[in-house]
Design an enzyme around this catalytic site. Structure first.
Site, PDB file in Angstrom:
ATOM      1  N   LYS A  92     -14.009  -0.131  15.862  1.00  0.00           N
ATOM      2  CA  LYS A  92     -12.639  -0.826  15.831  1.00  0.00           C
ATOM      3  C   LYS A  92     -11.914  -0.466  17.464  1.00  0.00           C
ATOM      4  O   LYS A  92     -11.328  -1.405  17.935  1.00  0.00           O
ATOM      5  CB  LYS A  92     -11.482  -0.185  14.866  1.00  0.00           C
ATOM      6  CG  LYS A  92     -11.954  -0.545  13.820  1.00  0.00           C
ATOM      7  CD  LYS A  92     -11.054   0.196  12.534  1.00  0.00           C
ATOM      8  CE  LYS A  92     -11.493  -0.173  11.148  1.00  0.00           C
ATOM      9  NZ  LYS A  92     -10.953   0.378  10.072  1.00  0.00           N
ATOM     10  N   ASN A 111       0.898  -1.045   0.144  1.00  0.00           N
ATOM     11  CA  ASN A 111      -0.142  -0.079   0.091  1.00  0.00           C
ATOM     12  C   ASN A 111       0.921   1.245   0.041  1.00  0.00           C
ATOM     13  O   ASN A 111       2.224   1.201   0.080  1.00  0.00           O
ATOM     14  CB  ASN A 111      -1.072   0.152   1.272  1.00  0.00           C
ATOM     15  CG  ASN A 111      -0.260  -0.048   2.523  1.00  0.00           C
ATOM     16  OD1 ASN A 111       0.505   0.899   3.016  1.00  0.00           O
ATOM     17  ND2 ASN A 111      -0.307  -1.105   3.181  1.00  0.00           N
ATOM     18  N   LYS A 129       9.697 -16.218 -10.652  1.00  0.00           N
ATOM     19  CA  LYS A 129       9.205 -15.038 -11.193  1.00  0.00           C
ATOM     20  C   LYS A 129       7.833 -15.582 -12.068  1.00  0.00           C
ATOM     21  O   LYS A 129       7.805 -16.517 -12.905  1.00  0.00           O
ATOM     22  CB  LYS A 129      10.039 -14.091 -12.009  1.00  0.00           C
ATOM     23  CG  LYS A 129       9.165 -13.104 -12.550  1.00  0.00           C
ATOM     24  CD  LYS A 129      10.140 -12.081 -13.307  1.00  0.00           C
ATOM     25  CE  LYS A 129       9.437 -10.909 -14.006  1.00  0.00           C
ATOM     26  NZ  LYS A 129       9.959 -10.501 -15.095  1.00  0.00           N
ATOM     27  N   LYS A 171     -11.264  -3.981  19.136  1.00  0.00           N
ATOM     28  CA  LYS A 171     -10.059  -4.355  19.277  1.00  0.00           C
ATOM     29  C   LYS A 171      -9.463  -4.085  20.784  1.00  0.00           C
ATOM     30  O   LYS A 171      -8.326  -4.160  21.182  1.00  0.00           O
ATOM     31  CB  LYS A 171      -9.097  -3.491  18.381  1.00  0.00           C
ATOM     32  CG  LYS A 171      -9.343  -3.883  16.790  1.00  0.00           C
ATOM     33  CD  LYS A 171      -8.411  -3.505  15.815  1.00  0.00           C
ATOM     34  CE  LYS A 171      -8.787  -3.867  14.537  1.00  0.00           C
ATOM     35  NZ  LYS A 171      -7.730  -3.814  13.414  1.00  0.00           N
ATOM     36  N   PHE A 227      -5.219   3.284  15.048  1.00  0.00           N
ATOM     37  CA  PHE A 227      -5.523   4.250  14.142  1.00  0.00           C
ATOM     38  C   PHE A 227      -6.663   3.520  13.218  1.00  0.00           C
ATOM     39  O   PHE A 227      -6.557   2.460  12.966  1.00  0.00           O
ATOM     40  CB  PHE A 227      -4.225   4.558  13.152  1.00  0.00           C
ATOM     41  CG  PHE A 227      -3.481   5.399  13.775  1.00  0.00           C
ATOM     42  CD1 PHE A 227      -2.427   5.035  14.944  1.00  0.00           C
ATOM     43  CD2 PHE A 227      -3.116   6.754  13.123  1.00  0.00           C
ATOM     44  CE1 PHE A 227      -1.800   6.000  15.349  1.00  0.00           C
ATOM     45  CE2 PHE A 227      -2.533   7.493  13.788  1.00  0.00           C
ATOM     46  CZ  PHE A 227      -1.635   7.352  14.706  1.00  0.00           C
TER      47      PHE A 227
HETATM   48  N1  CTP Z   1      -4.087  -3.377  12.225  1.00  0.00           N
HETATM   49  C1  CTP Z   1      -3.581  -4.472  12.687  1.00  0.00           C
HETATM   50  N2  CTP Z   1      -3.400  -5.571  11.698  1.00  0.00           N
HETATM   51  C2  CTP Z   1      -3.969  -5.970  10.848  1.00  0.00           C
HETATM   52  C3  CTP Z   1      -4.930  -4.487  10.113  1.00  0.00           C
HETATM   53  C4  CTP Z   1      -4.750  -3.552  11.156  1.00  0.00           C
HETATM   54  O1  CTP Z   1      -2.818  -4.269  13.665  1.00  0.00           O
HETATM   55  N3  CTP Z   1      -4.138  -6.963  10.101  1.00  0.00           N
HETATM   56  C5  CTP Z   1      -4.365  -2.400  13.078  1.00  0.00           C
HETATM   57  C6  CTP Z   1      -3.752  -0.925  12.180  1.00  0.00           C
HETATM   58  O2  CTP Z   1      -2.277  -0.851  12.598  1.00  0.00           O
HETATM   59  C7  CTP Z   1      -4.613   0.017  13.149  1.00  0.00           C
HETATM   60  C8  CTP Z   1      -5.973  -0.618  13.448  1.00  0.00           C
HETATM   61  O3  CTP Z   1      -5.768  -1.985  13.375  1.00  0.00           O
HETATM   62  O4  CTP Z   1      -4.232   0.738  14.157  1.00  0.00           O
HETATM   63  C9  CTP Z   1      -7.101  -0.366  12.521  1.00  0.00           C
HETATM   64  O5  CTP Z   1      -6.646  -0.529  11.228  1.00  0.00           O
HETATM   65  P1  CTP Z   1      -7.598  -0.515   9.708  1.00  0.00           P
HETATM   66  O6  CTP Z   1      -6.835  -1.030   8.576  1.00  0.00           O
HETATM   67  O7  CTP Z   1      -8.193   0.840   9.891  1.00  0.00           O
HETATM   68  O8  CTP Z   1      -8.687  -1.551  10.109  1.00  0.00           O
HETATM   69  P2  CTP Z   1      -9.101  -2.887   9.895  1.00  0.00           P
HETATM   70  O9  CTP Z   1      -9.012  -3.499  11.370  1.00  0.00           O
HETATM   71  O10 CTP Z   1      -7.858  -3.537   8.914  1.00  0.00           O
HETATM   72  O11 CTP Z   1     -10.232  -2.867   9.382  1.00  0.00           O
HETATM   73  P3  CTP Z   1     -10.865  -2.674   7.923  1.00  0.00           P
HETATM   74  O12 CTP Z   1      -9.609  -2.844   6.774  1.00  0.00           O
HETATM   75  O13 CTP Z   1     -11.883  -3.290   7.567  1.00  0.00           O
HETATM   76  O14 CTP Z   1     -11.139  -1.167   7.874  1.00  0.00           O
END
Ligand code: CTP
Length: 380
Positions: free
Chosen positions: A338, A211, A290, A342, A324
């Site tokens: 979230k 990303n 590859k 979490k 975040f």
């Molecule tokens: N995060 C994590 N592990 C993952 C995905 C996310 O620890 N596999 C953490 C990120 O670092 C962030 C938080 O969870 O602090 C929220 O991440 P976000 O990408 O906004 O949410 P997701 O839980 O991945 O949910 P979605 O992508 O469905 O919005």
């Protein structure tokens, strides 16, 4: 650890007889661990040579805005940006007057106008000049703008009279600077784990899914926590940013590597700030060679990555957990979900559709979709 370790201080020296004392100020700052960059006004070079400051500070000394054209573009903003603190000692009445009205006609006043760092000014001049209502008004103006004024001492002045206007002893000036940084040491003794950047998930030996996270947020958070005295470990996905000063930085690629590094350190830390953009999925298989193009379509099978932060929430003891949420719609609602799911203490909700034009452009169609979905569900 030395009190000013890792601090970058720009020391401005103006043309007063007390300029010689600035040599000791530079020396003491350096001994206390600071990186000292000296800017001298032209008049200051009449009292002390540039060479003296170069030797004492161990850094190039800036004296002139125009002579080194190749340097100029970098320097005049570079020093303003680089400074953790700007100290002007001695500061003449003339420098104070220019600073009060925003005149930028040499490198020192230009840096002063451009910097966002805290500024300390140590006035030193003849008593009558110091007492003059114009000087007093200028000092009051600077104070009102947040400059820190180091009061001049009283005593016998070079002009032969007794009164206020002497530059304080270098050790006292340096003590004020140290006290300023100490005040900010609000996280001393705390151990903080920060994650940053995006993880990347390999597809084959040369390709990956990733990303666009730059890591800037997490690096800035880690640097600030270290500046406030915390012991900081930063676990970072690939990023072009340099390791922040005073931070143990561990570089990883994948979500599972990040998880391993984070879990190993988790029991011993006081807080985790998870600003990393962790990939939620990874390719189910990683090709040994590859992948060659064959058909018009390539189908990739992805599987779920661990949710690192969710795992931390499950095992939470003393740790403060900060997550975040980067969202493009229903920001607050999604962030709150979230936070609860979490088991976090805080969540930073970022509306990326508002703040980042690149994301806004590309996500507008998705926003419309989200809205439709929520209209269907009657969520507003
Ligand atoms: N995060 C994590 N592990 C993952 C995905 C996310 O620890 N596999 C953490 C990120 O670092 C962030 C938080 O969870 O602090 C929220 O991440 P976000 O990408 O906004 O949410 P997701 O839980 O991945 O949910 P979605 O992508 O469905 O919005």
């Amino acid at each position: 650890m030395e009190l000013l370790s890792g601090k970058k201080i720009v020391l401005g020296v103006t043309g007063g007889i007390a300029a010689y004392k600035a040599v000791e100020v530079a020396s003491r700052l350096r001994k206390a661990g600071a990186e000292v960059h000296v800017i001298m006004t032209r008049e200051a070079t009449e009292f002390v040579t540039e060479l003296t400051f170069r030797e004492i500070s161990g850094q190039p000394v800036t004296t002139d805005m125009w002579s080194k054209v190749t340097h100029f573009r970098v320097e005049h903003i570079a020093l303003a940006n680089l400074a953790d603190l700007v100290l002007i000692a001695p500061a003449t009445a003339n420098l104070i007057a220019k600073a009060a009205v925003g005149i930028a006609d040499d490198m020192l006043t230009t840096t002063l106008l451009a910097t966002k760092a805290p500024v300390f000014i140590a006035p030193a001049m003849n008593t009558n000049m110091y007492d003059n209502p114009v000087t007093q008004r200028n000092i009051a103006e600077l104070q009102q703008r947040g400059f820190h004024i180091i009061d001049p001492a009283s005593g016998h002045l070079a002009c032969g009279i007794n009164g206020k206007g002497r530059l304080p002893e270098p050790c006292d000036i340096v003590r004020e600077v140290e006290a300023f940084f100490q005040q900010e040491q609000t996280l001393t003794g705390r151990r903080i784990l920060v994650t940053a950047g995006g993880t990347i998930e390999p597809l084959d030996p040369v390709r990956y899914i990733g990303n666009r996270s730059t890591g800037r947020m997490g690096y800035a958070v880690a640097a600030e926590a270290a500046r406030r005295g915390a012991e900081v470990v930063l676990v970072s996905g690939p990023s072009s940013l340099p390791d922040p000063t005073g931070v143990e930085t561990i570089r990883i690629d994948t979500a599972r590597q990040m998880q391993a590094e984070v879990m190993e350190r988790y029991p011993a830390v006081d807080a985790v700030i998870m600003s990393a953009a962790v990939a939620d999925y990874r390719p189910k298989t990683v090709a040994a060679d590859k992948i060659k193009k064959s058909d018009d379509e390539l189908v990739l099978h992805l599987e779920r990555n661990p949710d690192i932060l969710f795992g931390l929430g499950q095992q939470k003891q003393q740790q403060v957990l900060i997550g975040f949420a980067a969202e493009t719609c229903n920001v607050e609602e999604y962030a709150r979900r979230k936070l609860a799911k979490k088991n976090l203490d805080y969540i930073v909700a970022n509306d990326v559709s508002q703040t980042d034009a690149w994301i806004r452009r590309r996500y507008e169609p998705y926003q419309a979709l989200c809205k439709r979905r929520h209209d269907d569900l009657n969520i507003h």
